[in-house]
Design a protein around this motif. Structure first.
Motif, PDB file in Angstrom:
ATOM      1  N   ALA A 159       5.316 107.157  54.638  1.00  0.00           N
ATOM      2  CA  ALA A 159       4.071 108.033  54.085  1.00  0.00           C
ATOM      3  C   ALA A 159       3.747 109.307  55.022  1.00  0.00           C
ATOM      4  O   ALA A 159       3.668 109.419  56.064  1.00  0.00           O
ATOM      5  N   PRO A 160       3.405 110.470  54.233  1.00  0.00           N
ATOM      6  CA  PRO A 160       2.775 111.742  55.102  1.00  0.00           C
ATOM      7  C   PRO A 160       1.408 111.527  55.598  1.00  0.00           C
ATOM      8  O   PRO A 160       1.115 112.580  56.107  1.00  0.00           O
ATOM      9  N   SER A 161       0.729 110.695  54.775  1.00  0.00           N
ATOM     10  CA  SER A 161      -0.849 110.749  55.544  1.00  0.00           C
ATOM     11  C   SER A 161      -1.188 109.148  55.247  1.00  0.00           C
ATOM     12  O   SER A 161      -0.634 108.326  54.704  1.00  0.00           O
ATOM     13  N   PHE A 162      -2.342 109.014  55.779  1.00  0.00           N
ATOM     14  CA  PHE A 162      -3.079 107.588  55.697  1.00  0.00           C
ATOM     15  C   PHE A 162      -3.324 107.256  54.327  1.00  0.00           C
ATOM     16  O   PHE A 162      -3.019 106.095  53.856  1.00  0.00           O
ATOM     17  N   ALA A 163      -3.714 108.137  53.644  1.00  0.00           N
ATOM     18  CA  ALA A 163      -4.205 108.107  52.178  1.00  0.00           C
ATOM     19  C   ALA A 163      -2.865 107.536  51.432  1.00  0.00           C
ATOM     20  O   ALA A 163      -2.842 106.652  50.536  1.00  0.00           O
ATOM     21  N   GLU A 164      -1.987 108.235  51.734  1.00  0.00           N
ATOM     22  CA  GLU A 164      -0.629 107.883  51.044  1.00  0.00           C
ATOM     23  C   GLU A 164      -0.034 106.746  51.318  1.00  0.00           C
ATOM     24  O   GLU A 164       0.504 106.045  50.833  1.00  0.00           O
TER      25      GLU A 164
END
Length: 435
Positions: A175-180
């Motif tokens: 994942a590229p971000s925490f949300a993702e």
């Protein structure tokens, strides 16, 4: 010193945790009138050397698990001792609590009472400074969001599934971000639910929100997770990997282990061999408490044999205590440590444990407990200490999601300053999968 940040009053109340057991919430009032509260979690799978909760022992109330004594500790001895202290001096407050208790394991005042006060004061101080908790505790450099490990299949002491191992987790390494990362995890969790239902297996959940089906083997849990990752449209080991917490103290001691779903009793070498087979077969990036808390040699052997391939993590054996972490460092027993505030009892001591790991070059994962509240303190704490990893259960149940949702808010607040990184990127097996 401003009188507006002096501690004026401390109150506590008995509440219930996510298992319906008593715990306590603590409220601190500062001189300026500001109030802040914190609630304390409780574990089911606990290390023998953890700081001690103060429980009532009155069988007529909550089966002896009441915390009225801890409430009294807060409102009498602790309140008297901390009144007039500056909330902005967290270390002074925590050392006052430690000195007041006077025991090696927080047994007199209770680690639950002490931690509730420690956390509430930190939160009050942050509010007084008009800062988010992560920024108050960690400063301007607190920008690293942790990689989540989500418990999607429960066994051991956390469920009645019959699985020997306690936690089978998914880690959204691609994942590229925490949300993702949360999206990757939630979609994989939903796919796992569909697969279990298709096979007419239970989708009831355990203490930490993971499913608890009656599976024929421990390996079957990993097989279902790999299938779920693919069902969700992700690549195992590239987008989503697996982390394990066998919690081996629950099924073994003194180098002997009873793994019923894998043929019965095996020795230390046999359990290490089992892990080795799994590491070769499944996209496993981390094993926590792969051996019992009294089996130092098991950890040493695993770190020597598998530490170059995976994260070998201690929990029950290190109990967030710098003394035991230092011993693990000297023995070369692992390369990562799980961090739980209520294992040690104060914010300051927990920060010291994290800092010791950082200085050693070891990885850190901040953790919830199986008996939780909706308090999201550990989310801010993980960012404040640049832990790099967190586990807070499945993407299910409000007390688990409170931590994950708070981290998504923090990521948005940080904006372009937010950093999210895969702590397992250098593992050779993951690199092979990417190639």
């Amino acid at each position: 010193m401003s009188t507006s940040t002096l501690i004026m009053a401390v109150h506590a109340q008995e509440i219930l945790d996510s298992r319906g057991n008593p715990t306590l919430t603590v409220t601190v009032e500062l001189g300026g009138g500001l109030q802040a509260s914190a609630s304390v979690p409780s574990g089911a799978s606990t290390g023998a050397n953890e700081a001690v909760e103060l429980r009532d022992g009155d069988a007529s109330r909550y089966g002896g698990k009441g915390v009225r004594k801890a409430v009294v500790s807060v409102e009498q001895a602790i309140a008297d001792a901390v009144r007039g202290l500056d909330a902005l001096d967290q270390a002074a407050l925590d050392h006052r609590l430690i000195d007041l208790d006077g025991t090696s394991n927080k047994a007199r005042l209770g680690a639950n009472a002490m931690l509730g006060v420690s956390m509430a004061v930190a939160r009050a101080a942050a509010a007084a400074q008009e800062l988010p908790l992560y920024a108050y505790l960690g400063g301007r450099g607190a920008t690293l969001l942790p990689m989540p490990s989500m418990n999607v299949l429960n066994g051991g002491k956390h469920a009645d599934s019959g699985l020997d191992f306690q936690e089978f987790m998914i880690v959204p390494v691609g994942a590229p971000s925490f949300a993702e990362a949360m999206r990757f995890g939630a979609e994989t969790y939903a796919a796992l639910r569909r697969l279990l239902r298709k096979d007419r297996l239970s989708t009831a959940v355990g203490d930490e929100g993971g499913f608890a089906p009656a599976l024929p083997s421990n390996e079957a849990a990993c097989d279902y997770i790999v299938a779920a990752i693919e069902e969700a449209g992700y690549k195992p080991g590239v987008d989503v990997a697996i982390a394990l917490d066998p919690a081996a103290s629950s099924f073994g001691s003194n180098g002997s282990y009873y793994v019923g779903r894998n043929g019965g009793r095996i020795d230390r070498a046999g359990l290490l061999e089992l892990y080795g087979r799994w590491i070769e077969t499944y996209p496993i990036v981390s094993i926590e408490d792969g051996f019992a808390e009294d089996d130092w040699q098991g950890f040493v052997d695993q770190n020597a044999a598998q530490g170059g391939q995976i994260q070998v993590m201690g929990d029950d054996i290190t109990v967030t205590n710098p003394r035991f972490i230092q011993e693990a460092i000297e023995r070369k027993a692992m390369n990562a440590v799980l961090i739980k505030l209520n294992q040690i009892g104060t914010v300051t001591e927990t920060v010291s444990a994290v800092n010791l790991c950082h200085r050693t070059g070891w990885k850190v994962m901040v953790s919830h407990r199986s008996g939780e509240t909706i308090d999201s303190f550990i989310a801010d704490f993980a960012v404040a200490t640049a832990a790099g990893q967190i586990k807070s259960g499945a993407p299910c149940r409000g007390e688990r999601l409170a931590k994950y949702n708070r981290l998504m808010v923090i990521e948005r607040e940080l904006g372009d300053k937010a950093v999210f990184a895969n702590p397992f990127a250098n593992q050779p097996r993951l690199q092979e999968r990417v190639q």
